[in-house]
Design an enzyme around this catalytic site. Sequence first.
Site, PDB file in Angstrom:
ATOM      1  N   THR A  14      -3.234 -11.284  -2.066  1.00  0.00           N
ATOM      2  CA  THR A  14      -4.227 -12.350  -2.032  1.00  0.00           C
ATOM      3  C   THR A  14      -4.678 -12.750  -3.430  1.00  0.00           C
ATOM      4  OG1 THR A  14      -5.008 -11.353   0.016  1.00  0.00           O
ATOM      5  CG2 THR A  14      -6.410 -13.039  -0.947  1.00  0.00           C
ATOM      6  N   ASP A 115       1.204  -0.138  -6.691  1.00  0.00           N
ATOM      7  CA  ASP A 115      -0.254  -0.358  -6.765  1.00  0.00           C
ATOM      8  C   ASP A 115      -1.094   0.871  -6.430  1.00  0.00           C
ATOM      9  OD1 ASP A 115       0.470  -0.508  -4.099  1.00  0.00           O
ATOM     10  OD2 ASP A 115      -0.748  -2.281  -3.662  1.00  0.00           O
ATOM     11  N   GLY A 143      -2.260  -1.588   5.062  1.00  0.00           N
ATOM     12  CA  GLY A 143      -1.382  -0.436   5.248  1.00  0.00           C
ATOM     13  C   GLY A 143      -2.079   0.801   4.703  1.00  0.00           C
ATOM     14  N   CYS A 177       6.616   2.053  13.188  1.00  0.00           N
ATOM     15  CA  CYS A 177       5.982   1.648  11.933  1.00  0.00           C
ATOM     16  C   CYS A 177       6.856   0.582  11.291  1.00  0.00           C
ATOM     17  CB  CYS A 177       5.856   2.862  11.028  1.00  0.00           C
ATOM     18  SG  CYS A 177       5.116   2.508   9.431  1.00  0.00           S
ATOM     19  N   CYS A 184       3.979   7.218  11.853  1.00  0.00           N
ATOM     20  CA  CYS A 184       3.514   7.411  10.471  1.00  0.00           C
ATOM     21  C   CYS A 184       1.983   7.402  10.435  1.00  0.00           C
ATOM     22  CB  CYS A 184       4.004   6.274   9.580  1.00  0.00           C
ATOM     23  SG  CYS A 184       5.782   6.182   9.390  1.00  0.00           S
TER      24      CYS A 184
END
Length: 329
Positions: A14, A115, A143, A177, A184
Amino acid sequence: MRKRYVLGIDLGGTNIRGAAVGAKGGILARLTLPTDSSKGRERVLENLSRVIKALSRKFSSKEFDLLGVGIGAAGGIQQREGIISQSPNIPQLDGFNLREHLEKKHGFPFFLENDANCGALGERWVGAGKGVNDLGLITLGTGVGGGIILEGKLWQGIDGTAGEVGHMTVNSEGPECRCGSRGCLEVYSSATAIVRRLKEEVSRGEKTQLVGKQGKRLDRVTSRDIHQAALAGDRLSRRLLREMGRYLGIGIANLINLLNLELVILGGGVAEAWEFFVPTLKKEVQQRAFRVPARRVKVLRSRLGANAGFLGAASLAWQRATEERGYEG
Ligand SMILES: [Zn+2]
């Protein structure tokens, strides 16, 4: 001597959050622009360059020396090659040699990292993990991301893909997943998972104040709404957050049995609902993990929040650029 600084950039789906950062983690200037990832790769690269240019021009006088730029992005990052692969937020960059592109355009050294790995570096540098040598960061967002620091160093693995805590199996028969596996941690403890669980329970006839006459349409409910409803006493929301904490506790128990971490830091939007999921999380850890590491481990909230990513990217740039230039940071 000229004052040295780096740029740290968190390239999100974003927003692009960037900052000019000093040697001790002080933020000298910052700028956030939208990523515009829906408008294609060229637009994303343009916005990224705008952030880099604006921040580096602020300090372009002879008194300042830009050592390098660290960039954190979601997905698999091949650091040596500078390529982003399987980026869930910005699929337009898949397989693209971002580092080569940026170095040609701007002339500074660039350093890329996942990240969540950047988040872990940032928290260790100036956040909740300051001074801790063995820690894990788990980000509970759309996530579930993870970054692991062992003996003071980011643990990258042979291909640089290590630390994917969100994709450890916590239930072999669990839901599918997006990574191709099933059960997961991410399908239980992400914001997406909590919303999915609410929908499942409502469709089974469970009642909640969140939807219906005074509430929202079911397809508009977010994980933040579920947290708000839990605060207002909604039983289903509270139960789902306890359940989410249980699976997170299973994941953390595995992690500390394996790595004997001193600290696990929880970040991301879902961590806001801390009071509702931490009791079941701690119970699972105490029941499942070996006594010594279970007693030792601290679980804390992220201190840097959304700043962790760009600060960690900046710390990476400091580290790598000073190594390359051969002097102390
Ligand atoms: Zn997975």
